[in-house]
Design an enzyme around this catalytic site. Sequence first.
Site, PDB file in Angstrom:
ATOM      1  N   LYS A  79      45.250  -3.237  52.214  1.00  0.00           N
ATOM      2  CA  LYS A  79      44.378  -2.430  53.069  1.00  0.00           C
ATOM      3  C   LYS A  79      43.747  -3.339  54.110  1.00  0.00           C
ATOM      4  O   LYS A  79      43.449  -4.500  53.826  1.00  0.00           O
ATOM      5  CB  LYS A  79      43.307  -1.795  52.185  1.00  0.00           C
ATOM      6  N   SER A 154      39.659   6.161  51.045  1.00  0.00           N
ATOM      7  CA  SER A 154      40.015   5.574  52.319  1.00  0.00           C
ATOM      8  C   SER A 154      41.254   4.676  52.265  1.00  0.00           C
ATOM      9  O   SER A 154      41.812   4.357  53.306  1.00  0.00           O
ATOM     10  CB  SER A 154      38.842   4.749  52.862  1.00  0.00           C
ATOM     11  N   SER A 178      37.827   5.303  46.700  1.00  0.00           N
ATOM     12  CA  SER A 178      38.841   5.069  47.731  1.00  0.00           C
ATOM     13  C   SER A 178      40.160   4.469  47.256  1.00  0.00           C
ATOM     14  O   SER A 178      41.094   4.353  48.051  1.00  0.00           O
ATOM     15  CB  SER A 178      38.264   4.176  48.834  1.00  0.00           C
TER      16      SER A 178
END
Lengths: 486, 97
Positions: A79, A154, A178
């Site tokens: 990420k 996310s 997330s």
Amino acid sequence: MNISDLAISDIHDGFISKKFSCEELVSECISNVNRYEKRINAFITTSFDTAIQSAREVDNNIAKGCNLRRLEGIPVVLKDMISTRGLQTTAGSRILEGYIPPFDSTVSMRLKDAGAIIIGKTNQDEFAMGASNEQSGYGVCRNPWDLDRVPGGSSGGSAAAVAARMCVLGFGTDTGGSIRQPSSFCNLVGVKPSYGRVSRYGIIALASSLDQVGPLSKNVEDCSTALKVIAGKDPLDATTLSAGVPDYNSYLGESIQGVKIGVPQEYFTEGMNDEVRKAVLEGIDSLKREGAIVKGISLPHTEYALSVYYIIMPSEASSNLARYDGIRFGPRLEGKGLMDVYLNTREAKFGDEPKRRILLGTYTLSSGYYEAYYKKAAQVRTLIKNDFDDAFKEVDIIACPVSPTTAFKIGEKQDPLSMYLADIYTIASNLAGICGISVPCGFDDKGLPIGMQIIAPAFKEEVMFKAAGAYQNVTDWHKKKPPLKE
Amino acid sequence: MSKITEETVEKVLYLARLKPKKAEISRFAKQLGSVLEYIGNLAKLDVSKVPETHQVTGISDIFQTSVKQETLLQEEALKNASESEDGMFKVKSVLKS
């Protein structure tokens, strides 16, 4: 069967027995990116050239008979919250466009040391603020199971990339769900470790008392292998604990006979999709059939968790985001004086959601409101933590849904509050600092994946893995692949 | 919990170094209002005797051993700056000359 469908241990066997090479595996992942990325948009930055080069080195080492490290030759994605030396890291924000970290996060350093090959940095909600990936500064990421739907957030890009076999292993951050929520939306296993288990050094901060890095993968074993690599004390992060990191893999395959599972009544109320409820309850039944003892429990302050979270998280975020001013990194917009440089840069480069949370956090921390909001939230956080402490006196783990629904349509949640409610079952474990895992437990009538969450006390990841492993051994939901076409 | 005016939104955002446009301000005021209304449910709880939780690990006073360590080189630290001069970050002048 493609190589990227295999578990890490099978890939290692394949390397050693020369069934396939590391370069073949990395090339297969890259070709999946080339095939699907236009529609999915899982990546912000790719690093294919260095990945291929690293793969060749791995193949050379294997030919020389070198021992394989834990993640030797495994293509991973990170990420874009995770700083990578020499590789653009944006946190999904235009305010960090072009930022090339001069140092590695501890997580990326440990992954490299374990032989992992980074093939790119993945899309995400800006500064990890969102549950859908729609708040990215680099465009919406789409769910490989249904391109009209969100992959969750996310850490949506990492989830989509693993689901679409663009890599073998993904890494995300989980501040309020997330990692677990996108894992459940994309039929993956995803782990939020206990607070203090994994170093946050070099992780772009959202809310420093809640953030943790964790893996996302196709099965429990890959996650436990990955967590073993990244977990443990780091002198560069004072909040990491020195407790030893168990060999999590050794707990997989253990019997769960007599393990006590709590089912919190507050997590099965209205607002949950019926198919999600059914699948999770069936999942709990499967654990019972394996010998676990299931009992109802109560986490009485559950209804306050979201409120506490939406005070503490934006308060910390508003402070953490103060450093983006266009001076030391990221683009700068000029103005008449220094104040105008700040105002112009931040106004132009932050998206809506960071602005909303800066507003909320600055408001709740401001003099006159601090006691009513921040202080009170910190007090109720104690009650939420106590709820879990009390529950874990009676049970070993807690089983519940990850998300009240399956993946929703892109654009479906227009109102910020309705988006915040998507995290209702995951945020409490961040507030309490405990660990949780999402495991695939079924599909709804539209063919969208459903996840079951298994929560364990702080630093009891091995118990969580044991239960998740036992569940996976008697189910095959995790083996289903998204129906991607060229 | 009070209703949020557009003036409050503008003032708080300025304190956080943001300069939103008019339409943005009115949208944010509405959205902040509905979030504050939701989190207002905390008012129901009497927590006057409950201690605050700011961290969950319980560890404190963690010190680093004072040893020589590698640090970033000046040029590495400056590499991402939009402007630098003589080995320093360059900003607009703050004081009038």
